[in-house]
Structure formats: C-alpha cells, structure tokens
Motif scaffolding. Structure first.
Motif, PDB file in Angstrom:
ATOM      1  N   SER A 126       0.830  -1.204   0.000  1.00 15.36           N
ATOM      2  CA  SER A 126       0.000   0.000   0.000  1.00 15.36           C
ATOM      3  C   SER A 126       0.866   1.256   0.000  1.00 15.36           C
ATOM      4  O   SER A 126       2.060   1.217   0.298  1.00 15.36           O
ATOM      5  CB  SER A 126      -0.944   0.006   1.208  1.00 15.36           C
ATOM      6  N   ILE A 127       0.199   2.343  -0.347  1.00 13.55           N
ATOM      7  CA  ILE A 127       0.814   3.668  -0.344  1.00 13.55           C
ATOM      8  C   ILE A 127      -0.059   4.544   0.540  1.00 13.55           C
ATOM      9  O   ILE A 127      -1.296   4.500   0.445  1.00 13.55           O
ATOM     10  CB  ILE A 127       0.858   4.263  -1.771  1.00 13.55           C
ATOM     11  N   ARG A 128       0.575   5.333   1.388  1.00 11.59           N
ATOM     12  CA  ARG A 128      -0.184   6.238   2.235  1.00 11.59           C
ATOM     13  C   ARG A 128       0.359   7.653   2.075  1.00 11.59           C
ATOM     14  O   ARG A 128       1.488   7.860   1.606  1.00 11.59           O
ATOM     15  CB  ARG A 128      -0.165   5.792   3.693  1.00 11.59           C
ATOM     16  N   LEU A 129      -0.455   8.622   2.492  1.00 11.19           N
ATOM     17  CA  LEU A 129      -0.048  10.020   2.453  1.00 11.19           C
ATOM     18  C   LEU A 129      -0.910  10.804   3.424  1.00 11.19           C
ATOM     19  O   LEU A 129      -1.952  10.330   3.875  1.00 11.19           O
ATOM     20  CB  LEU A 129      -0.176  10.587   1.027  1.00 11.19           C
ATOM     21  N   SER A 130      -0.457  11.987   3.745  1.00 15.32           N
ATOM     22  CA  SER A 130      -1.281  12.920   4.501  1.00 15.32           C
ATOM     23  C   SER A 130      -1.333  14.216   3.707  1.00 15.32           C
ATOM     24  O   SER A 130      -0.381  14.572   3.017  1.00 15.32           O
ATOM     25  CB  SER A 130      -0.728  13.148   5.915  1.00 15.32           C
ATOM     26  N   VAL A 131      -2.467  14.876   3.785  1.00 14.36           N
ATOM     27  CA  VAL A 131      -2.687  16.087   2.998  1.00 14.36           C
ATOM     28  C   VAL A 131      -3.441  17.090   3.863  1.00 14.36           C
ATOM     29  O   VAL A 131      -4.320  16.713   4.647  1.00 14.36           O
ATOM     30  CB  VAL A 131      -3.450  15.754   1.689  1.00 14.36           C
ATOM     31  N   TRP A 132      -3.085  18.365   3.723  1.00 14.17           N
ATOM     32  CA  TRP A 132      -3.779  19.409   4.480  1.00 14.17           C
ATOM     33  C   TRP A 132      -5.225  19.479   4.017  1.00 14.17           C
ATOM     34  O   TRP A 132      -5.515  19.428   2.824  1.00 14.17           O
ATOM     35  CB  TRP A 132      -3.083  20.760   4.300  1.00 14.17           C
ATOM     36  N   GLU A 133      -6.129  19.593   4.969  1.00 14.68           N
ATOM     37  CA  GLU A 133      -7.561  19.548   4.678  1.00 14.68           C
ATOM     38  C   GLU A 133      -8.030  20.641   3.722  1.00 14.68           C
ATOM     39  O   GLU A 133      -9.038  20.484   3.048  1.00 14.68           O
ATOM     40  CB  GLU A 133      -8.367  19.602   5.982  1.00 14.68           C
ATOM     41  N   TRP A 134      -7.300  21.728   3.610  1.00 14.35           N
ATOM     42  CA  TRP A 134      -7.690  22.814   2.713  1.00 14.35           C
ATOM     43  C   TRP A 134      -7.234  22.585   1.268  1.00 14.35           C
ATOM     44  O   TRP A 134      -7.610  23.327   0.377  1.00 14.35           O
ATOM     45  CB  TRP A 134      -7.175  24.163   3.209  1.00 14.35           C
ATOM     46  N   ARG A 135      -6.470  21.563   1.021  1.00 11.61           N
ATOM     47  CA  ARG A 135      -6.011  21.279  -0.341  1.00 11.61           C
ATOM     48  C   ARG A 135      -7.024  20.380  -1.054  1.00 11.61           C
ATOM     49  O   ARG A 135      -6.774  19.215  -1.363  1.00 11.61           O
ATOM     50  CB  ARG A 135      -4.620  20.657  -0.309  1.00 11.61           C
ATOM     51  N   VAL A 136      -8.184  20.969  -1.321  1.00 12.86           N
ATOM     52  CA  VAL A 136      -9.305  20.192  -1.853  1.00 12.86           C
ATOM     53  C   VAL A 136      -9.019  19.632  -3.244  1.00 12.86           C
ATOM     54  O   VAL A 136      -9.487  18.540  -3.572  1.00 12.86           O
ATOM     55  CB  VAL A 136     -10.618  21.015  -1.829  1.00 12.86           C
ATOM     56  N   ASP A 137      -8.275  20.356  -4.069  1.00  9.06           N
ATOM     57  CA  ASP A 137      -7.944  19.823  -5.397  1.00  9.06           C
ATOM     58  C   ASP A 137      -7.087  18.569  -5.274  1.00  9.06           C
ATOM     59  O   ASP A 137      -7.314  17.584  -5.983  1.00  9.06           O
ATOM     60  CB  ASP A 137      -7.228  20.866  -6.258  1.00  9.06           C
ATOM     61  N   ALA A 138      -6.108  18.606  -4.391  1.00  9.55           N
ATOM     62  CA  ALA A 138      -5.247  17.440  -4.188  1.00  9.55           C
ATOM     63  C   ALA A 138      -6.052  16.269  -3.636  1.00  9.55           C
ATOM     64  O   ALA A 138      -5.916  15.136  -4.104  1.00  9.55           O
ATOM     65  CB  ALA A 138      -4.091  17.790  -3.253  1.00  9.55           C
ATOM     66  N   ILE A 139      -6.907  16.545  -2.675  1.00  7.24           N
ATOM     67  CA  ILE A 139      -7.737  15.483  -2.096  1.00  7.24           C
ATOM     68  C   ILE A 139      -8.612  14.857  -3.185  1.00  7.24           C
ATOM     69  O   ILE A 139      -8.755  13.635  -3.265  1.00  7.24           O
ATOM     70  CB  ILE A 139      -8.584  16.023  -0.925  1.00  7.24           C
ATOM     71  N   GLY A 140      -9.178  15.688  -4.053  1.00 12.92           N
ATOM     72  CA  GLY A 140      -9.982  15.185  -5.155  1.00 12.92           C
ATOM     73  C   GLY A 140      -9.178  14.288  -6.087  1.00 12.92           C
ATOM     74  O   GLY A 140      -9.664  13.240  -6.522  1.00 12.92           O
ATOM     75  N   LEU A 141      -7.953  14.692  -6.394  1.00 11.55           N
ATOM     76  CA  LEU A 141      -7.093  13.865  -7.242  1.00 11.55           C
ATOM     77  C   LEU A 141      -6.796  12.532  -6.570  1.00 11.55           C
ATOM     78  O   LEU A 141      -6.895  11.476  -7.196  1.00 11.55           O
ATOM     79  CB  LEU A 141      -5.784  14.592  -7.556  1.00 11.55           C
ATOM     80  N   TYR A 142      -6.446  12.573  -5.282  1.00 10.88           N
ATOM     81  CA  TYR A 142      -6.132  11.336  -4.578  1.00 10.88           C
ATOM     82  C   TYR A 142      -7.334  10.392  -4.587  1.00 10.88           C
ATOM     83  O   TYR A 142      -7.190   9.184  -4.816  1.00 10.88           O
ATOM     84  CB  TYR A 142      -5.684  11.621  -3.148  1.00 10.88           C
ATOM     85  N   ARG A 143      -8.511  10.941  -4.337  1.00 11.53           N
ATOM     86  CA  ARG A 143      -9.717  10.099  -4.356  1.00 11.53           C
ATOM     87  C   ARG A 143      -9.934   9.505  -5.745  1.00 11.53           C
ATOM     88  O   ARG A 143     -10.277   8.329  -5.880  1.00 11.53           O
ATOM     89  CB  ARG A 143     -10.926  10.903  -3.911  1.00 11.53           C
ATOM     90  N   LYS A 144      -9.763  10.326  -6.767  1.00 12.95           N
ATOM     91  CA  LYS A 144      -9.935   9.852  -8.152  1.00 12.95           C
ATOM     92  C   LYS A 144      -8.983   8.701  -8.457  1.00 12.95           C
ATOM     93  O   LYS A 144      -9.315   7.788  -9.211  1.00 12.95           O
ATOM     94  CB  LYS A 144      -9.681  11.012  -9.112  1.00 12.95           C
TER      95      LYS A 144
END
Length: 166
Positions: A126-144
């Motif tokens: 597996s691969i894991r990461l943490s992302v700042w909650e305000w980086r919605v574009d990045a979160i969207g990419l990760y989910r995609k």
C-alpha cells in the motif's frame, strides 16, 4: 522548451548539480506555499522552520533514506515526489508538488503513477499520504486515483490521512 515536449518522470540524480538545484527550487516553493496557507508566510528560505529549511538547502541529507522522483519537461522542473518506507510493506508519500506553471498537465498523476510502479518493484502492499484539509484539489485527485481516508497517524491538526492498495 516547447509545449510539445513530453513530461518525463525519473529518479533524482543526486550527483547532478542541475537536478539538485531544480529539486531545491521545487521544495522551496512547496514549503513557502504551505507556510503561507498555514498563515505563516515566509519570503526567504532561511525563515522556514529548520526541518523544512534542511530539505531545501540539503535535500541529499534530508532525504538520504528516501526515493525522490522528479518530473521534467526538457530541462524545466515540473514537479517532485518524495517516497519513504513506512514499514509493514507500506510506502509513504512525504512531499508531492507540481510547479504552478505545470498544473493541469497531469504532472501529479504521472508522479503518483511512478510511485505506484516503484511500490510494485519493492513489493509494497500500500501507499499512504497525509494532505492538508484545505487542499481540496489534491484530495480530489487522490480520491480519483483510489486513495481513501484512513485513521490518522499524524499528530498535527488539519491533516487528512489517506491510503490505497497497490
């Protein structure tokens, strides 16, 4: 540089002065942007917190045990990703950055595909990461790309932890 040149992702050549400088610029931009988003804008690298400053001024030391991949278009740095072994057959993305002028050109997606290829080579599950909650574009990419939210391993407020199987 022409817009037709392909963006290539490769392992950071630690012996290359040009690649090391380019990586330092990318990391400096990443950390200055992050500090600004946290409300603690800094104008110069010397004003960054010590651990972040080390990444910028001496990435070879800061990432001695990590894999660093750099995306380039011709001789122009487009982005970077730092991968560390998190143990238990897990890799962790510690830094992922696309230079603003290259956004919207699939640089982050290419970097993440290279992380997955590296994970397969080293036998990670597996691969894991943490992302700042305000980086919605990045979160969207990760989910995609198949990342899902996970129980937090972070102690800092405002970080969302995500993981995906390889």
């Amino acid at each position: 540089m022409t817009s037709q040149e392909e963006i290539i992702v490769g392992r950071w050549d630690r012996g290359s002065v040009a690649q090391s400088r380019a990586l330092s610029v990318l990391l400096g931009d990443y950390h200055r942007q992050t500090e600004a988003e946290k409300g603690a804008a800094v104008d110069v690298i010397g004003a960054l917190p010590a651990r972040y400053r080390l990444e910028v001024v001496d990435p070879g030391t800061a990432f001695a045990d990590d894999v660093v991949l750099v995306a380039q278009q011709g001789d122009q740095p487009a982005g970077c990703v730092v991968i560390t072994d998190a143990g238990d057959r897990q890799l962790e993305i510690k830094r992922l950055w696309t230079a603003p002028e290259f956004r919207g050109r699939r640089v982050a997606s290419r970097l993440l595909a290279a992380v997955e290829a590296h994970a397969e080579v080293v036998g990670a599950d597996s691969i894991r990461l943490s992302v700042w909650e305000w980086r919605v574009d990045a979160i969207g990419l990760y989910r995609k790309l198949g990342f899902i939210e996970a129980s937090s391993w972070e102690t800092r407020d405002g970080l969302i932890c995500m993981t995906r199987a390889v």
